[in-house]
Design an enzyme around this catalytic site. Structure first.
Site, mmCIF file in Angstrom:
data_model
loop_
_atom_site.group_PDB
_atom_site.id
_atom_site.type_symbol
_atom_site.label_atom_id
_atom_site.label_comp_id
_atom_site.label_asym_id
_atom_site.label_seq_id
_atom_site.Cartn_x
_atom_site.Cartn_y
_atom_site.Cartn_z
ATOM 1 N N ARG A 47 -64.031 -42.997 13.965
ATOM 2 C CA ARG A 47 -65.356 -43.561 14.670
ATOM 3 C C ARG A 47 -65.782 -42.908 15.733
ATOM 4 O O ARG A 47 -67.021 -42.719 16.302
ATOM 5 C CB ARG A 47 -64.911 -45.085 15.157
ATOM 6 N N GLU A 80 -62.689 -48.535 5.791
ATOM 7 C CA GLU A 80 -63.651 -49.470 5.267
ATOM 8 C C GLU A 80 -63.317 -49.918 3.858
ATOM 9 O O GLU A 80 -63.249 -49.068 2.959
ATOM 10 C CB GLU A 80 -65.242 -48.924 5.336
ATOM 11 N N ASP A 122 -72.757 -43.616 -0.469
ATOM 12 C CA ASP A 122 -72.298 -44.879 0.266
ATOM 13 C C ASP A 122 -73.263 -45.711 0.818
ATOM 14 O O ASP A 122 -74.160 -45.342 1.441
ATOM 15 C CB ASP A 122 -71.194 -44.341 1.449
ATOM 16 N N TYR A 128 -73.615 -38.775 14.720
ATOM 17 C CA TYR A 128 -74.522 -39.293 13.588
ATOM 18 C C TYR A 128 -76.001 -39.470 14.083
ATOM 19 O O TYR A 128 -76.822 -40.021 12.886
ATOM 20 C CB TYR A 128 -73.871 -40.654 13.157
ATOM 21 N N ASP A 181 -63.180 -45.966 2.526
ATOM 22 C CA ASP A 181 -64.095 -44.909 3.144
ATOM 23 C C ASP A 181 -63.263 -44.611 4.502
ATOM 24 O O ASP A 181 -63.755 -45.251 5.364
ATOM 25 C CB ASP A 181 -65.589 -45.602 2.983
ATOM 26 N N THR A 214 -61.849 -39.977 1.119
ATOM 27 C CA THR A 214 -62.527 -41.258 0.350
ATOM 28 C C THR A 214 -61.469 -41.482 -0.316
ATOM 29 O O THR A 214 -61.500 -40.965 -1.450
ATOM 30 C CB THR A 214 -63.597 -41.237 0.116
ATOM 31 N N LYS A 260 -66.935 -39.072 8.067
ATOM 32 C CA LYS A 260 -66.470 -39.805 6.922
ATOM 33 C C LYS A 260 -65.909 -38.817 5.740
ATOM 34 O O LYS A 260 -65.259 -39.046 5.110
ATOM 35 C CB LYS A 260 -67.635 -40.168 6.367
ATOM 36 N N TYR A 308 -74.293 -49.779 2.159
ATOM 37 C CA TYR A 308 -74.155 -50.431 3.518
ATOM 38 C C TYR A 308 -74.688 -51.998 3.259
ATOM 39 O O TYR A 308 -75.612 -52.361 3.943
ATOM 40 C CB TYR A 308 -75.068 -49.808 4.524
ATOM 41 N N HIS A 363 -71.268 -57.087 7.757
ATOM 42 C CA HIS A 363 -70.727 -55.877 8.414
ATOM 43 C C HIS A 363 -71.796 -55.119 9.266
ATOM 44 O O HIS A 363 -71.406 -54.504 10.294
ATOM 45 C CB HIS A 363 -70.196 -55.029 7.148
ATOM 46 N N GLU A 416 -64.146 -51.189 0.465
ATOM 47 C CA GLU A 416 -65.336 -51.379 -0.183
ATOM 48 C C GLU A 416 -64.903 -51.533 -1.664
ATOM 49 O O GLU A 416 -63.942 -51.216 -2.214
ATOM 50 C CB GLU A 416 -66.170 -49.955 -0.075
ATOM 51 N N THR A 448 -68.772 -51.372 3.757
ATOM 52 C CA THR A 448 -67.571 -52.309 4.089
ATOM 53 C C THR A 448 -67.968 -53.723 3.851
ATOM 54 O O THR A 448 -69.071 -54.221 4.036
ATOM 55 C CB THR A 448 -67.368 -51.949 5.694
ATOM 56 N N GLN A 458 -67.700 -39.755 14.370
ATOM 57 C CA GLN A 458 -68.994 -40.413 14.013
ATOM 58 C C GLN A 458 -70.064 -40.896 14.983
ATOM 59 O O GLN A 458 -71.252 -40.639 14.951
ATOM 60 C CB GLN A 458 -68.568 -41.759 12.983
ATOM 61 N N GLU A 514 -64.293 -53.499 13.286
ATOM 62 C CA GLU A 514 -64.809 -55.127 13.668
ATOM 63 C C GLU A 514 -63.444 -56.070 13.787
ATOM 64 O O GLU A 514 -63.683 -57.121 14.609
ATOM 65 C CB GLU A 514 -65.350 -55.477 12.054
ATOM 66 N N ARG A 546 -74.676 -51.425 19.196
ATOM 67 C CA ARG A 546 -76.255 -51.226 19.815
ATOM 68 C C ARG A 546 -76.451 -53.021 20.622
ATOM 69 O O ARG A 546 -77.325 -53.520 20.269
ATOM 70 C CB ARG A 546 -77.514 -51.038 18.882
#
Lengths: 413, 413
Positions: B238, B200, B127, B245, B234, B258, B254, B129, B134, B202, B346, B241, B360, B143
């Site tokens: 959250r 997600e 997968d 992670y 996907d 899928t 995840k 990114y 995104h 994709e 995503t 995760q 999001e 963050r």
């Protein structure tokens, strides 16, 4: 305590096998072999010979031995624990019963006359991070200003998915990987062959019986799904890994090759090597505990570089048990398939001589290792050969052999 | 510019297909189907029918159609670009040539009479990114005190391996995953069903022709290895995760499921949908550039929750091209296999209405989404059904359909 369905002290009179052979009747690992002009099929190692298991089963009229004619262990793995136990008992019977000698002997080949293949078609490959000492060392090296263990480390066995398609059998050369790296002092990444190529000495667990999507495997049921173990070398390009791994984890720093030993040793053979885990504090959540005593394994390792033994890691030092790793892997409902493989993560102890990677052995290159030929190493050079050997205690002071996983670095292309 | 081996404006007189059907002769996607009492095999969608491709090829005396009798696309994928192009030309020939009607018509089944299966036995799943918007959104949410993009983001397409064994076909229910989470305000993790279950949206790329270990696929050779695309959801927990992670990336957040669409649309069908990539600054390293113009795809998305369209992401907004993702994935010498699948990550744009995840869309739960029935959602509830649809421009204002990927959340077990 799990038990082996066979008597590990049984002797095979006509095989003329020394009592202390690491591949005696107590081991009986499975692999895949071929000979000149024949197709790959399942073999069982006994001493320094390979039993052509499918052919022997066919001659002996054992119908369920058909799965051994496959070019990988997966169909056998799919059958589950009762079939694995029955096969193990059958193997001891045919190898020890004098009246079956004529049926068996034609199907024994010398190890040096066969070619060994990847024993398992790897379905999904997961790599854990189950050694507290390894995780602490890595944390100290890479994040010297933080706590060495991340806050989640003692609550769950951290793991991530690796590349199943680049798992290779012992003896396969490893092409030095190429990619991006960036030193903290540089403003932009540079491209080229890895200059910090490393190993990770691990134990790999081969999953047999499948589960349905949405169902978990409890710690107590793990034995029904864990077929056996391999020695595993998770080759690692530290420079690629350091630049790429935030925020989604290791990718190209690992995915170029993962080597496993050619022989899969059934977990049953290691029944006598089970040990209590080191104490877990804080106590893990209930799904990681189960009703029994969490068990580790008394497997001894030897890591050799170009003929010099550079480390002797001990699997007993690991924090998380294999059953806990499997329970965690499936707690979200993820299914498992025959041929799934998960690695323990690098096996490291507290002493320098028990560390399972060159990153730790050379402490990030600051304390190079001396080899017998007078040269020194922080990371691997082209032409270097790494051999990882392993064994566990068997009955009466004998050894259950895990064989070796071997690889030589060849220059980047 | 890549070209399609067929004339996408060809008409099939006796098929009586509207000119603007998204599964006209310009699309011709491959899937795997079965009917009551028959084994899964390869089918080709035309309009609202499925051509039993292997049976039709057999009757027409086309020997290479044997691969379509397999229960997955992998043997066909393994044949490589020339075979894919030849098959596409053959399909148009048999579907448009009036003299072959008697040979073809008995092998056309109504879509509603067949069961669709996972089209590909997924080898390795990666997968990426690749959406700057995104990654920026996620960085801002998780963050808030740092730069939203990590320093490596514009130098390499960040990716990680996911679980191949839990890729499921559209229509498969998704069991709400269970696991550990810990809010920043809590001192220890708690256990239970995920409370922040997300999607997600994709695009998934299906790899065909294999490579040898140690060899790279250049950006310019990507077309020889990329067979086609699927819509990919996907599913993401959250809360699991966020706790797991660091430092090795997403795992159980995840790996529970899928979903991919049942129809794999050949990249050839999207030849007219290729677009220049958005500008890349700084310029990527040479191995990510190649000699041609990096291309994106003009694929339009619609994300629907319980009948309300909640987002319309645009694939053209992605920063990294599919060829760059494949070149990066193999730059370290990692091999690819038929059936490898990689997701774009995503797909999100700059406007709220073009974001491909609820994380999001609801800005981490602070701006819930209103549905047509008056209810609101930040994350998914049990019983919710998500449908992601996609299409690309075809000739003369028509559409190349990518179909849909659909899933309903069922309660945790």
């Amino acid at each position: 305590m799990s038990t082996d369905p066979i008597d590990q002290t049984a002797r095979a009179p006509w095989l003329d096998l020394p009592a202390d052979h690491p591949f005696g009747l107590g081991t009986l690992p499975y692999g895949v072999f071929s000979t000149e002009g024949t197709a790959p099929r399942v073999g069982v190692r006994i001493g320094d010979q390979v039993l052509d298991a499918g052919a022997c089963a066919e001659q002996a009229g054992m119908e369920s031995g058909e799965v051994w004619l496959a070019p990988c262990l997966n169909p056998f793995l799919a059958q589950g624990r009762p079939a694995w136990d029955a096969a193990r008992a059958w193997l001891v019977e045919v190898l020890t019963n004098d009246s079956l000698r004529d049926c068996v002997e034609p199907h024994l080949l010398d190890l040096e006359d066969v070619r060994l293949h990847l024993p398992v078609e790897v379905a999904d490959y997961v790599d854990f991070y189950a050694s507290e000492h390894h995780a602490t060392n890595v944390g100290r090296i890479f994040r010297p200003d933080s706590e060495p263990l991340t806050p989640n480390w003692k609550h769950l066995p951290i793991g991530y998915h690796g590349r199943a398609g680049t798992v290779v059998v012992s003896g396969t050369d490893v092409v030095r990987p190429t990619g991006q790296r960036k030193a903290p002092t540089e403003t932009a990444p540079t491209f080229g062959p890895s200059i910090r190529l490393d190993i990770e000495a691990e134990l790999g667990f081969v999953v047999g019986a499948a589960t349905e999507l949405g169902r978990r495997v409890s710690v107590d049921d793990a034995d029904d799904h864990l077929f056996g173990v391999v020695l595993l070398n998770d080759w690692s390009a530290r420079d690629l890994q350091a630049w790429e791994y935030v925020p989604l984890g290791p990718f190209l720093g690992k995915s170029f090759a993962t080597s496993i030993s050619a022989w899969v040793v059934p977990l049953a053979a290691l029944a006598g090597a089970r040990l209590p885990l080191p104490a877990q504090d804080p106590q893990p959540l209930p799904y990681l505990l189960g009703d029994g005593t969490p068990w580790g394994l008394d497997v001894h390792y030897e890591v050799e570089l170009n003929g010099t033994v550079v480390a002797r890691p001990e699997y007993r030092d690991l924090y998380w048990s294999p059953a806990q790793m499997l329970a965690h892997l499936t707690v979200n409902g993820a299914s498992v398939r025959p041929g799934d493989l998960f690695g323990s993560g690098t096996i490291s102890g507290t002493d320098r001589g028990t560390r399972g990677s060159f990153l730790e052995l050379s402490w990030n290159g600051t304390e190079p290792i001396e080899l017998a030929d007078g040269s020194t190493r922080s990371f691997l050079e082209d032409g270097d050969t790494v051999v990882i050997r392993g064994w566990a205690p068997g009955p009466d002071g004998t050894r259950i052999g895990l064989g070796e996983v071997r690889g030589t670095i060849i220059p980047a292309r």
